[in-house]
Design an enzyme around this catalytic site. Structure first.
Site, PDB file in Angstrom:
ATOM      1  N   GLN A 237      -5.666  -2.194   9.187  1.00 43.76           N
ATOM      2  CA  GLN A 237      -5.258  -3.459   8.575  1.00 43.76           C
ATOM      3  C   GLN A 237      -5.830  -4.637   9.376  1.00 43.76           C
ATOM      4  O   GLN A 237      -5.609  -4.737  10.583  1.00 43.76           O
ATOM      5  CB  GLN A 237      -3.723  -3.534   8.516  1.00 43.76           C
TER       6      GLN A 237
ATOM      7  N   ASP B 117     -11.848   1.588   2.765  1.00 48.27           N
ATOM      8  CA  ASP B 117     -12.053   0.147   2.585  1.00 48.27           C
ATOM      9  C   ASP B 117     -13.513  -0.161   2.254  1.00 48.27           C
ATOM     10  O   ASP B 117     -13.821  -1.250   1.772  1.00 48.27           O
ATOM     11  CB  ASP B 117     -11.682  -0.589   3.884  1.00 48.27           C
TER      12      ASP B 117
ATOM     13  N   LYS C 179       0.839  -1.198   0.000  1.00 48.41           N
ATOM     14  CA  LYS C 179       0.000   0.000   0.000  1.00 48.41           C
ATOM     15  C   LYS C 179       0.878   1.253   0.000  1.00 48.41           C
ATOM     16  O   LYS C 179       0.608   2.212  -0.718  1.00 48.41           O
ATOM     17  CB  LYS C 179      -0.946  -0.015   1.209  1.00 48.41           C
TER      18      LYS C 179
END
Ligand code: NDP
Length: 284
Positions: free
Chosen positions: A97, A120, A53
């Site tokens: 995460q 997300d 990322k």
């Protein structure tokens, strides 16, 4: 005839190039898009994802900030960190995460992220937007998978789509996106009877199961678009949920693993971050 390969490297590069252009345009207007990733503990797979990322951000000009927190971090401290990022105007996207260490409540943590910074697309508000077909942040993996499906140029309206898996992060949002494309959608799961009878009807088959080689050629309709979301490790090697070697001889299009949907997920995360930054301009 062997299937055409839906190459995640090529398709994700198209998205990243567009993101880089959008980031340039944002910077010209004084907005420097920023993505914060919170990593709790030191799970090796999560470390790799976070590095990828950071790399994606660097390539597209997005500011990246990684917040590393101790594996013993309390729920309170995690949520306080999310609160700080919510209030930080330099940060447009926040990603926690997953998985979090077992003592932490994932759902409660995700709920603390401001929906407009939830790049997300896991927040209940964004899940609700997807369900109702209103504007919100769409989860990266199904969004990337749909991009691959659409890249075939196939008219999707009226097609039979079968999704194997009903998780909140892949299966269900994937089904919703295909429904929005006017597909007739069947969602299969571990209690589905006669699975192959469903999958053999699929013009579009998405496997999000988490079992290596689960989808075999006898389960696939000739010419189908087969999207393999699975990421499994067998003897140290990464493989998908689809038995690629046999299925590629029967499908019309197929995604490889690695080099398939996984690449799209990161590209869509960058795209969602640019989108979140663009929304701040339209709110001004
Ligand atoms: P989950 O474990 O949350 O969901 C798996 C789904 O598969 C469940 O709905 C389960 O059914 C179903 N399932 C399990 N066994 C069977 C079976 N025998 N027949 C039919 N359905 C079955 O996984 P995720 O959705 O989070 O992830 C799925 C895969 O995708 C994993 O390999 C994961 O690593 C990968 N992944 C890849 C990403 C990428 O970027 N490419 C991103 C996210 C995930 P039930 O609900 O009944 O238990």
């Amino acid at each position: 005839m062997a299937a055409q390969i839906l190459d995640g490297k090529v398709l994700s590069a198209q998205i990243r190039d567009k993101v880089a252009e959008r980031v340039c345009a944002l910077k010209e207007q004084g907005v420097n898009p920023g993505l914060a990733v919170i990593l709790v503990g030191n799970d090796p797979a999560s470390e790799i994802y976070v590095r990828n990322k950071e790399k994606g951000c660097a390539e597209t000009g997005i500011l990246s900030r990684t917040i590393r927190m101790d594996a013993e971090t309390s729920q309170e401290d995690l949520e306080a960190e999310i609160g700080k990022l919510n209030a930080d105007p330099a940060i447009h996207g926040i990603l926690v995460q997953l998985p979090l260490p077992a003592h932490l409540d994932e759902q409660a943590a995700l709920a603390k992220i401001l929906p407009e910074k939830d790049v997300d697309g896991f927040h209940l508000v964004n899940a609700g937007h997807l369900m109702t077909g209103t504007e919100g942040v769409v989860a990266c993996t199904p969004k990337g998978a749909l991009y691959m499906i659409r890249s075939t140029g196939t008219e999707l309206s009226g097609k039979e789509a079968v999704v194997i898996g009903r998780s909140n992060i892949v299966g269900k949002p994937m089904a919703m996106l295909l429904l929005q494309q006017n597909c007739t959608v069947t969602v299969c799961h571990s209690r589905t009877r006669n699975l192959a009878e469903h999958t053999r009807r699929a013009d579009i088959l998405v496997a999000a199961v988490g079992k290596p080689g689960f989808v075999t050629a006898d389960m696939v309709k000739p010419g189908a678009i087969v999207i393999d979301v699975g990421i499994n490790r067998v003897d140290g090697k990464v493989c998908g949920d689809v038995d690629f070697e046999s299925v590629k001889e029967k499908a019309g299009w197929i995604t490889p693993v690695p080099g398939g949907v996984g690449k799209m997920t990161i590209a869509m995360l960058l795209s969602n971050t640019a989108e979140a930054a663009e929304r701040t301009l339209s709110r001004e």
